[in-house]
Design a protein around this motif. Structure first.
Motif, PDB file in Angstrom:
ATOM      1  N   VAL A 124      -6.382 -35.365 -11.833  1.00 42.26           N
ATOM      2  CA  VAL A 124      -6.741 -35.065 -13.217  1.00 42.26           C
ATOM      3  C   VAL A 124      -7.002 -33.565 -13.333  1.00 42.26           C
ATOM      4  O   VAL A 124      -7.867 -33.023 -12.632  1.00 42.26           O
ATOM      5  N   ALA A 126      -7.996 -30.462 -16.059  1.00 45.17           N
ATOM      6  CA  ALA A 126      -8.682 -30.375 -17.345  1.00 45.17           C
ATOM      7  C   ALA A 126      -8.899 -28.928 -17.753  1.00 45.17           C
ATOM      8  O   ALA A 126      -9.207 -28.066 -16.915  1.00 45.17           O
ATOM      9  N   ALA A 171     -15.860 -31.155 -18.923  1.00 44.86           N
ATOM     10  CA  ALA A 171     -14.886 -31.039 -17.841  1.00 44.86           C
ATOM     11  C   ALA A 171     -15.569 -30.614 -16.546  1.00 44.86           C
ATOM     12  O   ALA A 171     -15.240 -31.123 -15.465  1.00 44.86           O
ATOM     13  N   TYR A 175     -15.723 -32.625 -13.098  1.00 46.45           N
ATOM     14  CA  TYR A 175     -15.314 -32.019 -11.822  1.00 46.45           C
ATOM     15  C   TYR A 175     -16.395 -32.207 -10.765  1.00 46.45           C
ATOM     16  O   TYR A 175     -16.115 -32.610  -9.631  1.00 46.45           O
ATOM     17  N   VAL A 180     -12.305 -34.919 -11.917  1.00 48.39           N
ATOM     18  CA  VAL A 180     -11.341 -33.871 -12.237  1.00 48.39           C
ATOM     19  C   VAL A 180     -11.082 -33.022 -11.003  1.00 48.39           C
ATOM     20  O   VAL A 180     -12.023 -32.630 -10.293  1.00 48.39           O
ATOM     21  N   VAL A 183     -10.598 -27.465 -13.046  1.00 48.72           N
ATOM     22  CA  VAL A 183     -10.994 -27.076 -14.398  1.00 48.72           C
ATOM     23  C   VAL A 183     -10.593 -25.627 -14.576  1.00 48.72           C
ATOM     24  O   VAL A 183     -10.970 -24.768 -13.768  1.00 48.72           O
TER      25      VAL A 183
END
Length: 259
Positions: A124, A126, A171, A175, A180, A183
């Motif tokens: 992921v 972000a 975000a 993380y 995530v 970032v």
């Protein structure tokens, strides 16, 4: 669905499939037409033998989640929920089971079903403007779309906080929690995606697919069973008094009065 608007765009090049949610004017809501097109796109990536699948979205939102106005308008709410949730769960299952490495790109808010859809990815990415929210209980519903699978990433009590209090996490918080992978400033997100996809494309497909399978099976052996429990729960609540009240209150922009 032949007359449905284009809500998903598909492109394939050099081993990478890019699937983009394009209903930006409405916040990319999770709805039957979108889910049908999204499932078709994921299947097409499989036929194209994609090594990497990138799932991203246009506009301010990754996805605002389910279209509650459609829930409210449905003649048979239970059947509508069944079809919608089943379709979304097929998409999540396909992404999780795919040998391709799935990269989601979250540029804005991922709310409701949009949250677990983004989290279904293996990696992921972000923007620093991204936020994540499970807002189901605020409208009298239970989390769906793979929300319960977030426990394996975020931990029991963090997911309970998100589910019960409806908190947003940034975000950076996502993380720090391990959801995530990167970032970056919003203006640098496209470059970060290109770098990660390039790194994956340069790697061994066989090794990546094996690593994904081994790690995911260790986390949860039967994700479809969890998805089925979610479907049964949200269907029951959607036709109950609190579900009907929560959806109506949201659409009427007033506080809900739950039983």
């Amino acid at each position: 669905m032949t007359d449905a608007p284009d809500l998903v765009r598909y492109a394939f090049a050099d081993g990478a499939a890019r699937i983009t949610l394009t209903g930006a004017d409405r916040g990319n809501p999770v709805e039957p037409a979108q889910i049908d097109q999204l499932f078709a796109a994921v299947r097409r990536a499989g036929r194209d033998d994609a090594k990497v699948i990138v799932l991203d979205a246009e506009g301010r939102f990754f996805s605002v989640g389910g279209d509650l106005s459609a829930f409210h308008a449905a003649e048979d709410t239970a059947a509508f929920i069944d079809d919608l949730a089943d379709g979304l769960h097929r998409v999540v299952s396909e992404l999780v089971r795919s040998d391709a490495v799935v990269v989601s790109v979250v540029q804005g808010t991922a709310a409701g079903a949009g949250f677990p859809l983004a989290a279904a990815a293996d990696v992921v990415l972000a923007a620093d403007t991204a936020k994540f929210s499970l807002a189901y209980t605020k409208v009298g519903l239970s989390p769906d779309g793979g929300s319960s699978l977030l426990v394996h990433t975020l931990g029991l009590h963090r997911v309970l906080r998100l589910a019960l209090l409806g908190d947003l996490i940034t975000a950076q918080e996502a993380y720090d929690a391990g959801l995530v992978a990167r970032v970056v400033p919003a203006a640098e997100l496209a470059d970060a995606v290109d770098a990660v996809v390039g790194q994956l494309l340069a790697g061994s497909r066989a090794a990546q697919a094996a690593a994904k399978r081994l790690v995911r099976e260790q986390a949860v052996a039967a994700p479809e069973a969890a998805l089925r429990r979610e479907l049964l729960s949200i269907r029951t609540l959607a036709v109950g008094a609190d579900g009907r009240e929560g959806i109506a209150a949201f659409l009427e922009k007033r506080p809900a009065s739950f039983s």
